[in-house]
Motif scaffolding. Structure first.
Motif, PDB file in Angstrom:
ATOM      1  N   SER A 153      84.859 -94.281   9.746  1.00 33.23           N
ATOM      2  CA  SER A 153      83.734 -93.356   9.797  1.00 33.23           C
ATOM      3  C   SER A 153      84.142 -92.028  10.436  1.00 33.23           C
ATOM      4  O   SER A 153      83.659 -90.965  10.038  1.00 33.23           O
ATOM      5  CB  SER A 153      82.562 -93.979  10.563  1.00 33.23           C
ATOM      6  OG  SER A 153      82.946 -94.292  11.896  1.00 33.23           O
ATOM      7  N   ASP A 154      85.061 -92.087  11.415  1.00 29.11           N
ATOM      8  CA  ASP A 154      85.545 -90.845  12.030  1.00 29.11           C
ATOM      9  C   ASP A 154      86.321 -90.006  11.026  1.00 29.11           C
ATOM     10  O   ASP A 154      86.186 -88.775  10.990  1.00 29.11           O
ATOM     11  CB  ASP A 154      86.434 -91.153  13.235  1.00 29.11           C
ATOM     12  CG  ASP A 154      85.644 -91.635  14.438  1.00 29.11           C
ATOM     13  OD1 ASP A 154      84.409 -91.419  14.460  1.00 29.11           O
ATOM     14  OD2 ASP A 154      86.254 -92.233  15.346  1.00 29.11           O
ATOM     15  N   ARG A 168      85.933 -90.102   7.760  1.00 29.94           N
ATOM     16  CA  ARG A 168      84.946 -89.587   6.807  1.00 29.94           C
ATOM     17  C   ARG A 168      84.202 -88.400   7.401  1.00 29.94           C
ATOM     18  O   ARG A 168      83.914 -87.421   6.707  1.00 29.94           O
ATOM     19  CB  ARG A 168      83.937 -90.683   6.442  1.00 29.94           C
ATOM     20  CG  ARG A 168      84.465 -91.747   5.516  1.00 29.94           C
ATOM     21  CD  ARG A 168      84.700 -91.197   4.136  1.00 29.94           C
ATOM     22  NE  ARG A 168      85.030 -92.259   3.186  1.00 29.94           N
ATOM     23  CZ  ARG A 168      85.517 -92.047   1.984  1.00 29.94           C
ATOM     24  NH1 ARG A 168      85.763 -90.802   1.579  1.00 29.94           N
ATOM     25  NH2 ARG A 168      85.788 -93.050   1.180  1.00 29.94           N
ATOM     26  N   ARG A 169      83.903 -88.489   8.681  1.00 31.72           N
ATOM     27  CA  ARG A 169      83.209 -87.388   9.352  1.00 31.72           C
ATOM     28  C   ARG A 169      84.057 -86.119   9.294  1.00 31.72           C
ATOM     29  O   ARG A 169      83.544 -85.038   9.003  1.00 31.72           O
ATOM     30  CB  ARG A 169      82.916 -87.775  10.806  1.00 31.72           C
ATOM     31  CG  ARG A 169      82.161 -86.712  11.592  1.00 31.72           C
ATOM     32  CD  ARG A 169      81.931 -87.148  13.031  1.00 31.72           C
ATOM     33  NE  ARG A 169      81.248 -86.113  13.770  1.00 31.72           N
ATOM     34  CZ  ARG A 169      79.935 -85.971  13.828  1.00 31.72           C
ATOM     35  NH1 ARG A 169      79.157 -86.829  13.176  1.00 31.72           N
ATOM     36  NH2 ARG A 169      79.380 -84.988  14.515  1.00 31.72           N
ATOM     37  N   TYR A 200      74.978 -90.765   2.715  1.00 31.54           N
ATOM     38  CA  TYR A 200      75.996 -91.005   3.738  1.00 31.54           C
ATOM     39  C   TYR A 200      76.136 -89.788   4.653  1.00 31.54           C
ATOM     40  O   TYR A 200      76.282 -89.931   5.872  1.00 31.54           O
ATOM     41  CB  TYR A 200      77.332 -91.334   3.069  1.00 31.54           C
ATOM     42  CG  TYR A 200      78.406 -91.758   4.038  1.00 31.54           C
ATOM     43  CD1 TYR A 200      78.407 -93.046   4.575  1.00 31.54           C
ATOM     44  CD2 TYR A 200      79.415 -90.884   4.422  1.00 31.54           C
ATOM     45  CE1 TYR A 200      79.387 -93.448   5.470  1.00 31.54           C
ATOM     46  CE2 TYR A 200      80.397 -91.276   5.317  1.00 31.54           C
ATOM     47  CZ  TYR A 200      80.384 -92.559   5.844  1.00 31.54           C
ATOM     48  OH  TYR A 200      81.350 -92.952   6.732  1.00 31.54           O
ATOM     49  N   ARG A 259      73.221 -89.828   6.910  1.00 34.15           N
ATOM     50  CA  ARG A 259      73.335 -90.898   7.895  1.00 34.15           C
ATOM     51  C   ARG A 259      74.256 -90.488   9.047  1.00 34.15           C
ATOM     52  O   ARG A 259      73.982 -90.793  10.213  1.00 34.15           O
ATOM     53  CB  ARG A 259      73.873 -92.170   7.239  1.00 34.15           C
ATOM     54  CG  ARG A 259      73.866 -93.379   8.174  1.00 34.15           C
ATOM     55  CD  ARG A 259      74.289 -94.637   7.466  1.00 34.15           C
ATOM     56  NE  ARG A 259      75.719 -94.604   7.135  1.00 34.15           N
ATOM     57  CZ  ARG A 259      76.368 -95.632   6.580  1.00 34.15           C
ATOM     58  NH1 ARG A 259      75.703 -96.729   6.261  1.00 34.15           N
ATOM     59  NH2 ARG A 259      77.645 -95.533   6.313  1.00 34.15           N
ATOM     60  N   LEU A 260      75.335 -89.773   8.739  1.00 31.57           N
ATOM     61  CA  LEU A 260      76.274 -89.365   9.786  1.00 31.57           C
ATOM     62  C   LEU A 260      75.783 -88.178  10.604  1.00 31.57           C
ATOM     63  O   LEU A 260      76.016 -88.112  11.811  1.00 31.57           O
ATOM     64  CB  LEU A 260      77.633 -89.012   9.165  1.00 31.57           C
ATOM     65  CG  LEU A 260      78.550 -90.154   8.756  1.00 31.57           C
ATOM     66  CD1 LEU A 260      79.883 -89.608   8.259  1.00 31.57           C
ATOM     67  CD2 LEU A 260      78.804 -91.116   9.914  1.00 31.57           C
TER      68      LEU A 260
END
Length: 208
Positions: free
Chosen positions: A17-18, A20-21, A55, A58-59
């Motif tokens: 997730s990091d 992707r961020r 997504y 969401r982030l």
């Protein structure tokens, strides 16, 4: 085990997730830089990043929060580049030249300069306005305290940086070589780095 078998798990590894961020913030810089805050949608950023729009939400929660993250990234990268340039005393170049080259070198980050420009124009926004002012003040204070520039030197440097931002945002590079005035302007602004600049600046037919 063959080389293909050995690398397959790494190739198939899913991004965290990091990661992707980071990917989304990079995409946001490009899209906000080209479209501005009002003209950008989270769907456009998602498509640029290769993820779904839900997504992104969401982030980051909202377009405002996403812009603030992109703005913070732009300021942090700029400050890091300036400080790295200040530390490079072995080059023998004057401080102003080193810092200026660092700012031009940030052209490799698509949308960084334009996102900063958009933030400076959003002073009336209740959230982005204060963030932009704080970031601008950070840059000024770094020039004065860390770079040792006089107020006049810092003013000139900021003014030249704004000119570069305007040139990038206008995609004025499209007229380089065909318009003598624009060509002269490019040679004046980028006397030692023109080939690199011409290679990376966005052009009129590019979406970002």
């Amino acid at each position: 085990m063959s080389p293909i078998e050995a690398t397959a798990p790494e190739t198939a590894r899913r991004m965290s997730s990091d990661e992707r961020r980071e990917q989304i913030i990079e995409a946001a810089l490009a899209v906000f830089g080209a479209r501005g805050y009002e003209g950008t949608t989270t769907d456009e950023v998602a498509r640029r990043a290769g993820v779904s729009q839900p997504y992104v939400v969401r982030l980051f929660g909202s377009k405002e929060s996403l812009f603030l993250s992109a703005l913070q990234r732009a300021i942090d990268e700029m400050m890091d580049a300036f400080r790295e340039a200040l530390a490079d005393e072995a080059s023998g170049e004057p401080i102003a030249r080193r810092v200026g080259d660092a700012y031009i070198g940030l052209l490799r980050v698509r949308g960084l300069h334009q996102t900063l420009s958009h933030a400076w124009l959003l002073g009336s926004h209740p959230v982005i306005g204060p963030a932009g002012r704080q970031g601008f003040a950070r840059v000024w204070r770094m020039f004065r305290d860390e770079a040792g520039m006089s107020a006049e030197e810092a003013r000139v440097f900021l003014a030249e940086g704004m000119l570069i931002n305007v040139m990038i945002g206008m995609r004025i590079v499209d007229d380089y070589g065909s318009d003598s005035d624009i060509t002269e302007l490019f040679h004046s602004c980028f006397p030692t780095s023109l080939p690199e600049v011409l290679e990376v600046v966005p052009r009129g037919d590019e979406p970002w």
